[in-house]
Write a protein that holds these residues in place. Structure first.
Motif, PDB file in Angstrom:
ATOM      1  N   ASN A   3       0.861  -1.196   0.000  1.00 26.84           N
ATOM      2  CA  ASN A   3       0.000   0.000   0.000  1.00 26.84           C
ATOM      3  C   ASN A   3       0.895   1.243   0.000  1.00 26.84           C
ATOM      4  OD1 ASN A   3      -1.380   2.319   1.600  1.00 26.84           O
ATOM      5  ND2 ASN A   3      -3.065   1.049   0.939  1.00 26.84           N
ATOM      6  N   PRO A   4       0.620   2.177  -0.919  1.00 27.99           N
ATOM      7  CA  PRO A   4       1.555   3.294  -1.092  1.00 27.99           C
ATOM      8  C   PRO A   4       1.302   4.493  -0.180  1.00 27.99           C
ATOM      9  CG  PRO A   4      -0.115   3.390  -2.776  1.00 27.99           C
ATOM     10  CD  PRO A   4      -0.460   2.201  -1.909  1.00 27.99           C
ATOM     11  N   SER A   5       0.363   4.407   0.767  1.00 27.60           N
ATOM     12  CA  SER A   5       0.134   5.565   1.640  1.00 27.60           C
ATOM     13  C   SER A   5       1.417   5.899   2.390  1.00 27.60           C
ATOM     14  CB  SER A   5      -0.946   5.246   2.676  1.00 27.60           C
ATOM     15  OG  SER A   5      -2.121   4.875   2.045  1.00 27.60           O
ATOM     16  N   PRO A   6       1.725   7.185   2.538  1.00 32.38           N
ATOM     17  CA  PRO A   6       2.929   7.555   3.265  1.00 32.38           C
ATOM     18  C   PRO A   6       2.957   6.974   4.682  1.00 32.38           C
ATOM     19  CG  PRO A   6       2.089   9.444   2.082  1.00 32.38           C
ATOM     20  CD  PRO A   6       1.074   8.348   1.918  1.00 32.38           C
ATOM     21  N   LEU A   7       1.808   6.946   5.369  1.00 32.67           N
ATOM     22  CA  LEU A   7       1.763   6.353   6.702  1.00 32.67           C
ATOM     23  C   LEU A   7       1.094   4.989   6.616  1.00 32.67           C
ATOM     24  CD1 LEU A   7       0.659   9.390   8.906  1.00 32.67           C
ATOM     25  CD2 LEU A   7       2.947   8.539   8.444  1.00 32.67           C
ATOM     26  N   PRO A   8       1.638   3.980   7.309  1.00 33.59           N
ATOM     27  CA  PRO A   8       0.996   2.662   7.254  1.00 33.59           C
ATOM     28  C   PRO A   8      -0.395   2.708   7.886  1.00 33.59           C
ATOM     29  CG  PRO A   8       2.780   2.686   8.874  1.00 33.59           C
ATOM     30  CD  PRO A   8       2.829   3.993   8.152  1.00 33.59           C
ATOM     31  N   TRP A   9      -1.253   1.803   7.422  1.00 35.43           N
ATOM     32  CA  TRP A   9      -2.614   1.720   7.964  1.00 35.43           C
ATOM     33  C   TRP A   9      -2.571   0.929   9.267  1.00 35.43           C
ATOM     34  CZ3 TRP A   9      -7.058   4.066   6.460  1.00 35.43           C
ATOM     35  CH2 TRP A   9      -7.083   4.663   5.192  1.00 35.43           C
ATOM     36  N   THR A  10      -2.506   1.622  10.395  1.00 35.82           N
ATOM     37  CA  THR A  10      -2.512   0.937  11.694  1.00 35.82           C
ATOM     38  C   THR A  10      -3.934   0.481  12.006  1.00 35.82           C
ATOM     39  OG1 THR A  10      -3.003   2.982  12.824  1.00 35.82           O
ATOM     40  CG2 THR A  10      -0.661   2.412  12.574  1.00 35.82           C
ATOM     41  N   ALA A  11      -4.072  -0.356  13.043  1.00 39.31           N
ATOM     42  CA  ALA A  11      -5.408  -0.842  13.419  1.00 39.31           C
ATOM     43  C   ALA A  11      -6.320   0.333  13.778  1.00 39.31           C
ATOM     44  CB  ALA A  11      -5.292  -1.831  14.586  1.00 39.31           C
ATOM     45  N   ASP A  12      -5.772   1.346  14.469  1.00 45.31           N
ATOM     46  CA  ASP A  12      -6.607   2.495  14.847  1.00 45.31           C
ATOM     47  C   ASP A  12      -7.080   3.267  13.623  1.00 45.31           C
ATOM     48  OD1 ASP A  12      -6.578   2.023  17.496  1.00 45.31           O
ATOM     49  OD2 ASP A  12      -4.945   3.423  17.959  1.00 45.31           O
ATOM     50  N   ALA A  13      -6.153   3.508  12.678  1.00 47.31           N
ATOM     51  CA  ALA A  13      -6.516   4.265  11.475  1.00 47.31           C
ATOM     52  C   ALA A  13      -7.556   3.495  10.661  1.00 47.31           C
ATOM     53  CB  ALA A  13      -5.273   4.544  10.638  1.00 47.31           C
ATOM     54  N   LEU A  14      -7.361   2.180  10.541  1.00 48.36           N
ATOM     55  CA  LEU A  14      -8.313   1.370   9.775  1.00 48.36           C
ATOM     56  C   LEU A  14      -9.680   1.354  10.444  1.00 48.36           C
ATOM     57  CD1 LEU A  14      -6.068  -1.614   8.732  1.00 48.36           C
ATOM     58  CD2 LEU A  14      -7.484  -0.286   7.162  1.00 48.36           C
ATOM     59  N   PHE A  15      -9.667   1.241  11.775  1.00 45.66           N
ATOM     60  CA  PHE A  15     -10.949   1.236  12.483  1.00 45.66           C
ATOM     61  C   PHE A  15     -11.705   2.530  12.190  1.00 45.66           C
ATOM     62  CE2 PHE A  15     -13.515   2.573  16.121  1.00 45.66           C
ATOM     63  CZ  PHE A  15     -14.465   1.550  16.101  1.00 45.66           C
ATOM     64  N   ARG A  16     -11.001   3.646  12.300  1.00 40.71           N
ATOM     65  CA  ARG A  16     -11.667   4.932  12.099  1.00 40.71           C
ATOM     66  C   ARG A  16     -12.182   5.069  10.658  1.00 40.71           C
ATOM     67  NH1 ARG A  16      -9.447  10.487  14.648  1.00 40.71           N
ATOM     68  NH2 ARG A  16     -11.187  11.745  13.917  1.00 40.71           N
ATOM     69  N   TYR A  17     -11.369   4.626   9.700  1.00 44.50           N
ATOM     70  CA  TYR A  17     -11.747   4.703   8.289  1.00 44.50           C
ATOM     71  C   TYR A  17     -12.963   3.829   7.997  1.00 44.50           C
ATOM     72  CZ  TYR A  17     -11.115   4.142   3.190  1.00 44.50           C
ATOM     73  OH  TYR A  17     -11.289   4.111   1.827  1.00 44.50           O
ATOM     74  N   LEU A  18     -12.939   2.587   8.493  1.00 45.37           N
ATOM     75  CA  LEU A  18     -14.027   1.654   8.180  1.00 45.37           C
ATOM     76  C   LEU A  18     -15.303   1.990   8.953  1.00 45.37           C
ATOM     77  CD1 LEU A  18     -11.986  -1.686   8.118  1.00 45.37           C
ATOM     78  CD2 LEU A  18     -12.887  -0.437   6.137  1.00 45.37           C
ATOM     79  N   ARG A  19     -15.167   2.656  10.107  1.00 43.95           N
ATOM     80  CA  ARG A  19     -16.341   3.011  10.901  1.00 43.95           C
ATOM     81  C   ARG A  19     -16.961   4.316  10.423  1.00 43.95           C
ATOM     82  NH1 ARG A  19     -19.264  -0.253  14.349  1.00 43.95           N
ATOM     83  NH2 ARG A  19     -20.149  -0.176  12.286  1.00 43.95           N
ATOM     84  N   THR A  20     -16.094   5.335  10.128  1.00 41.22           N
ATOM     85  CA  THR A  20     -16.643   6.662   9.829  1.00 41.22           C
ATOM     86  C   THR A  20     -16.517   7.054   8.358  1.00 41.22           C
ATOM     87  OG1 THR A  20     -14.552   7.810  10.182  1.00 41.22           O
ATOM     88  CG2 THR A  20     -15.906   7.445  12.129  1.00 41.22           C
ATOM     89  N   GLY A  21     -15.633   6.403   7.608  1.00 39.05           N
ATOM     90  CA  GLY A  21     -15.420   6.803   6.216  1.00 39.05           C
ATOM     91  C   GLY A  21     -14.227   7.728   6.032  1.00 39.05           C
ATOM     92  N   VAL A  22     -13.607   8.152   7.121  1.00 38.24           N
ATOM     93  CA  VAL A  22     -12.444   9.041   7.013  1.00 38.24           C
ATOM     94  C   VAL A  22     -11.381   8.646   8.025  1.00 38.24           C
ATOM     95  CG1 VAL A  22     -11.757  11.467   6.813  1.00 38.24           C
ATOM     96  CG2 VAL A  22     -14.164  10.888   6.948  1.00 38.24           C
ATOM     97  N   SER A  23     -10.129   8.727   7.605  1.00 38.63           N
ATOM     98  CA  SER A  23      -9.016   8.648   8.539  1.00 38.63           C
ATOM     99  C   SER A  23      -8.198   9.910   8.355  1.00 38.63           C
ATOM    100  CB  SER A  23      -8.169   7.408   8.225  1.00 38.63           C
ATOM    101  OG  SER A  23      -6.829   7.656   8.578  1.00 38.63           O
TER     102      SER A  23
END
Ligand code: HEC
Ligand code: HEC
Length: 378
Positions: free
Chosen positions: A182-202
């Motif tokens: 995944n090319p995102s500058p910051l890795p997708w941590t569990a917290d970031a993924l949770f926020r993205y999948l729950r709210t639609g935004v990280s």
């Protein structure tokens, strides 16, 4: 529900057209109507369809129906789905036939596809991982079918199993790799993924913007059916798939760097691309102080600028972002009518040049005009 409900139609009554590279296949009527739905299906027939991709009358189902994922569902969960569907209101609705060309339209030829790409199996827990990890893996593999979009397919539409979650193109968008590619500058941590999948935004990555990813979050994984703990389990699983923990060393420094260049114009005094970006975009995308705000996707941290191809930059700029996508209620205007192909291409090149250290994208203007031709209307 999203694949078995036509726009504004009654829930589960079918008729939604799934675009495949081979033609359109319509989701069938899953209400218990006796003639047009699955009212005559026994639990055994339903289980066979879910686990083996075989219809009640013995025909092979097309793999647009992801039985290759549902085969991993436990018998108990298949029973629960059956009980739920059989207690919906029956709706009489006949679904249009698929538009697959011959010979793909011949269902018995699906047998060959199955021999090549399908294995009938239930989910096997990985004993070396935690119960939460296994819950996340089960939900992701058997139910959410994340791989249906994030795993590339071969020419016959089979998932390339040696490249699980390596990223793929869906409807003109790129579903990015969910592995450590995944090319995102910051890795997708569990917290970031949770926020993205729950709210639609990280805030450290961006928003879900594609018309395909939004229903996954707003319908597939939504409350009250999918609890926080289930979304957390999925997030934990994918943070392991992308080795986020090993890579998450310097989050603070990366974030500060992105924020520092957020309103950056370029060293050149008369850079007309920087002026264009300032005039059209910066008012909503500049961040400052301690970190990016969820309502202001930080483009320097966004995979839209770091993917090998510019699709996920061009699509939202031309189409805009609706109030259902990303942060609910927030919109980004569509620029298809306001900016020419050359201007969108200049913005893409400018941001790639100033916000990343990656090589420039090629043939930008051509790609913008190709994306514009696919817009639903102008
Ligand atoms: C119907 C297709 C589809 C399905 C199913 C799907 N995705 Fe996506 N996903 C996309 C597309 C397209 C994008 C990129 C565009 C966007 O940001 O909305 C995306 C973006 C993402 C991103 C952001 C990646 C980045 O670096 O910007 C994550 C994380 C993600 N998906 C996780 C998941 C997970 C986890 C699942 C399963 C629960 C899933 N997706 C299921 C199509 C899909
Ligand atoms: C009125 C405010 C506004 C303006 C002006 C604006 N944007 Fe946006 N943009 C947003 C918002 C808000 C989002 C995230 C959408 C959401 O969360 O629903 C977004 C998202 C994006 C994304 C997707 C990022 C992601 O998270 O995946 C890109 C790319 C983007 N904008 C580029 C641009 C460009 C280029 C311009 C100028 C032509 C521009 N924006 C102008 C508000 C704006």
């Amino acid at each position: 529900m999203s694949c078995h409900t036509r726009p504004d139609g009654p829930p589960y009554a079918g008729g939604y057209g799934v675009n495949t590279p081979f033609g359109v296949i319509y989701g069938s009527n899953l209400t218990p109507d006796l003639k047009t739905g699955i009212g005559r299906w026994s639990l055994a027939a339903f289980t066979r369809a879910m686990h083996e991709g075989v219809s009640r009358d013995g025909d092979h189902l097309f793999p647009a129906f992801p039985y290759y994922a549902y085969t991993e569902l436990s018998d108990g969960d298949v029973q629960a789905l059956y009980a739920y569907l059989m207690t919906r209101r029956p709706v009489s609705a006949t679904v249009p036939p698929s538009t697959l060309p011959f010979p793909l339209s011949v269902r018995f030829l699906q047998e060959g596809w199955k021999l090549l790409f399908f294995r009938n199996r239930r989910y096997q827990a990985n004993p070396s991982k935690s119960a939460e990890w296994n819950r996340g893996a089960y939900l992701s593999e058997a139910l959410s079918d994340c791989g249906g979009c994030h795993t590339p397919r071969n020419l016959l539409g089979g998932e390339k199993m040696r490249h699980v979650y390596a990223g793929a193109v869906v409807d003109g968008w790129i579903a990015p790799a969910l592995t450590d590619a995944n090319p995102s500058p910051l890795p997708w941590t569990a917290d970031a993924l949770f926020r993205y999948l729950r709210t639609g935004v990280s805030p450290l990555h961006g928003a879900a913007t594609a018309a395909t990813m939004t229903p996954v979050i707003r319908d597939g994984l939504a409350l009250p059916v999918v609890s926080d703990s289930d979304v957390r389990a999925i997030a934990l699983y994918f943070s392991d798939v992308d080795h986020a923990r090993e890579r998450a060393t310097d989050l603070g420094a990366m974030m500060r760097k992105a924020v520092a260049i957020s309103s950056h114009r370029s060293e050149e005094k008369y850079d007309s691309d920087a002026y264009l970006y300032h005039a059209a975009c910066l008012s909503c995308h500049a961040n400052a102080a301690s970190g990016p705000l969820p309502a202001r996707p930080e483009l320097a941290l966004n995979s839209a600028l770091t993917l090998a191809e510019p699709a996920n930059f061009i699509e939202p700029v031309l189409r805009g972002i609706g109030s259902r996508d990303g942060a609910p209620g927030l919109v980004m205007p569509a620029y298809a009518a306001a900016l020419s192909d050359a201007e969108v291409a200049r913005l893409a090149a400018y941001l790639r040049r100033t916000r990343t250290t990656l090589p420039p994208w090629k043939d930008l203007e051509k790609k913008v005009s190709a994306a514009r031709r696919d817009l639903p209307y102008e």
